[in-house]
Design an enzyme around this catalytic site. Structure first.
Site, short mmCIF file in Angstrom:
data_model
loop_
_atom_site.label_atom_id
_atom_site.label_comp_id
_atom_site.label_asym_id
_atom_site.label_seq_id
_atom_site.Cartn_x
_atom_site.Cartn_y
_atom_site.Cartn_z
N ASP A 191 0.83 -1.21 0.00
CA ASP A 191 0.00 0.00 0.00
C ASP A 191 0.86 1.27 0.00
O ASP A 191 0.66 2.17 0.82
CB ASP A 191 -0.93 0.01 1.21
CG ASP A 191 -1.60 -1.33 1.46
OD1 ASP A 191 -1.99 -1.97 0.46
OD2 ASP A 191 -1.73 -1.74 2.62
N GLU A 224 -11.11 -1.09 -3.75
CA GLU A 224 -10.40 -0.44 -2.65
C GLU A 224 -9.21 0.33 -3.21
O GLU A 224 -8.99 0.39 -4.42
CB GLU A 224 -9.92 -1.49 -1.64
CG GLU A 224 -8.93 -2.50 -2.23
CD GLU A 224 -8.52 -3.58 -1.25
OE1 GLU A 224 -9.24 -3.80 -0.26
OE2 GLU A 224 -7.47 -4.22 -1.49
N ARG A 260 5.07 -7.99 -0.29
CA ARG A 260 4.53 -7.10 -1.31
C ARG A 260 5.41 -5.85 -1.28
O ARG A 260 5.38 -5.08 -0.33
CB ARG A 260 3.07 -6.75 -1.03
CG ARG A 260 2.12 -7.90 -1.30
CD ARG A 260 0.68 -7.52 -1.08
NE ARG A 260 0.41 -7.25 0.32
CZ ARG A 260 -0.78 -6.83 0.79
NH1 ARG A 260 -1.77 -6.62 -0.05
NH2 ARG A 260 -0.96 -6.63 2.07
N HIS A 274 -3.00 -1.19 -5.29
CA HIS A 274 -3.01 -0.22 -4.20
C HIS A 274 -1.93 0.84 -4.42
O HIS A 274 -0.95 0.93 -3.71
CB HIS A 274 -2.84 -0.87 -2.84
CG HIS A 274 -3.36 0.01 -1.75
ND1 HIS A 274 -4.33 -0.41 -0.86
CD2 HIS A 274 -3.10 1.30 -1.44
CE1 HIS A 274 -4.62 0.59 -0.03
NE2 HIS A 274 -3.88 1.63 -0.38
#
Length: 341
Positions: free
Chosen positions: A14, A198, A295, A262
């Site tokens: 993110d 999202e 990630r 994201h």
């Protein structure tokens, strides 16, 4: 096109990058989900080696709504004030009715010149008027000087875990208008494993404003979609937004990049538009994907189509720091690396 130095920050999902006069500020989800950190670098490629500073820590476990699962912080500059939005929960338990976590959106502000050394004030929960799972708030100040907020939230009357909403803000922690739903997961590619929209992010170019978002589960099916509106239109009218029928950024197994999404946007040192996103370089996840830390934050140059829409291309291969799938997060939450592959 020359390959960019990727990843730019390891084990930070993110990712959010804000370019300032003093360089690039970076934040993202800390893998043990217990704090908000900032790092600063004069260059995007220098962010991994930049010192990381904890500017806020979760409340003691079990003592309130900001005590568990600190997710997806973003730092913004709003009318001369530093603002951080993030999602947090009061428990790690799944809500049996909503069938998801119990996050809400929260806000911190800082009035000092330097957000790393300055004092951050808790402004509490951003009351969206809906007491349901909410996360991934992002903000922008439009040409009319008004601040807008876009985020993901669940409506128990709509299939899935989260839709996208927009409002105009009275101040960074108080809504001025009622939430308007911009989009919900309804296309096939948005409903793989999970029914989710999202991670919204805002990109302005010419007379258009674009909102990218991520959809589906967090494995290789995770991908980016896009909404488009005219910049001079009423942004609170969902009829003025058009959603792309297909994802605009997807996994590429030829370079072992899986689940890109994201994202946020910034510019390179020489002013080129750049996409910041996270991605894994493998699909064989051991255990709960939520607690797989690999990630990594990456970047890709954006080109512009003749019709004025962005072209994100495809994820680039890793060109430095290729941690193996067995790499795990050390106790300090920071994976140190060398500059070479």
């Amino acid at each position: 096109m020359a390959l960019l130095p990727n990843p730019i920050v390891l084990q930070r999902a993110d990712p959010y990058v804000l370019r300032t006069d003093d360089g690039y500020l970076f934040t993202g989800s800390y893998p043990v989900y217990d704090r908000i950190t900032l790092r600063r670098s004069k260059t995007l490629s220098g962010l991994q080696q930049a010192e990381e500073h904890t500017i806020w820590h979760k409340h003691e476990s079990g003592t309130g709504p900001m005590s568990e699962l600190i997710w997806a912080p973003e730092i913004h500059r709003v009318n001369g004030q530093w603002v951080i939005y993030f999602a947090a929960a009061h428990t790690t338990e799944i809500d049996p009715v909503a069938d998801t976590f119990q996050h809400r959106v929260f806000c911190l502000t800082c009035d000092d010149a330097d957000p790393i050394t300055g004092e951050w004030v808790e402004r509490g929960q951003v009351d969206t008027g809906m007491d349901t799972f909410a996360l991934d708030a992002t903000s922008f100040v439009h040409t009319d000087g008004q601040q807008y907020l876009i985020w993901a939230q669940q409506d128990l009357n709509i299939e899935g875990h989260s839709n996208l909403y927009i409002v105009r803000m009275e101040n960074p922690w108080t809504l001025a208008t009622k939430p308007v739903m911009l989009s919900k997961p309804e296309l096939d590619w948005e409903k793989i494993r999970f029914i989710v929209e999202e991670g919204p992010a805002v990109l302005k170019h010419g007379d258009k404003i674009f909102v990218t978002f991520s959809a589906s589960g967090t494995g290789p099916e995770y991908a980016m979609g896009m909404l488009t509106a005219n910049a001079d239109s009423d942004l609170l009218d969902p009829a003025n937004w058009t959603k792309s029928s297909k994802p605009v950024f997807t996994s590429d197994e030829t370079v072992r990049q899986f689940g890109p999404g994201h994202n946020s946007f910034t510019t390179t040192e020489d002013g080129q538009d750049v996409l910041i996103y996270h991605c894994r370089n493998y699909v064989e996840i051991l255990g709960d994907p939520l607690f797989d830390p690999n990630r990594h934050a990456r970047m890709g140059l954006i080109t512009w189509n003749e019709d004025g829409t962005p072209n994100f291309g495809t994820p680039q291969m890793d060109t430095r720091w290729t941690p193996a799938t067995t790499d795990v997060l050390p106790a300090d939450g920071h994976l140190d690396v060398d500059e070479t592959l």
